[in-house]
Write a protein that holds these residues in place. Structure first.
Motif: not given
Length: 144
Positions: A30-40, A42-45, A47-51
């Motif tokens: 469960d913790r790994a799933a939450r961390e993966a979701y948070a990482a994804a 953060a990555k989207r954010e 990418e949006a800032a970079r764009e």
């Protein structure tokens, strides 16, 4: 009544935990799933800032050069060294000899990268030479 509902809730929580432990799964999944979701997220954010930064950066470039900078994965404030590094990286990636399965596609992309490299370097040369990128000329001081 409230105590019975709360006890039923905690009993279900315990039952799910016991079921996970019986299978050999613990709360780390469960913790790994939450961390993966948070990482994804953060990555989207990022990418949006970079764009957004990229769009603002490209607004200072002439329209004809924007596709070349995008193809070489450069920002408008890239240095000549950045251009060369990006060109070399992409040229190796899309060299026809490195892509025997997609040789025609690789050759086409390789040629586009070479044209973009030449166009960007030519643009930089005009900027460094002091010419205005629009080609407008300033009247000499003797005309005043």
């Amino acid at each position: 009544v409230r105590g019975a509902e709360e006890e039923a809730y905690w009993a279900s929580v315990r039952a799910r935990r016991e079921q996970r432990e019986a299978v050999g799964d613990d709360l780390s999944a469960d913790r790994a799933a939450r961390e993966a979701y948070a990482a994804a997220r953060a990555k989207r954010e990022q990418e949006a800032a970079r764009e957004a930064e990229e769009a603002l950066s490209f607004s200072v470039l002439p329209d004809r050069l924007r596709p070349f900078y995008k193809l070489l994965e450069l920002l408008s404030d890239a240095t000549e060294t950045d251009v060369r590094k990006s060109y070399r990286k992409l040229a190796l990636k899309y060299h026809p000899d490195k892509n025997p399965k997609n040789q025609e596609e690789a050759k086409d992309q390789f040629n586009r990268i070479a044209v973009a490299y030449e166009a960007v370097l030519a643009h930089m040369a005009t900027l460094l030479a002091g010419d205005t990128p629009t080609g407008a000329q300033v009247a000499p001081p003797s005309c005043y």
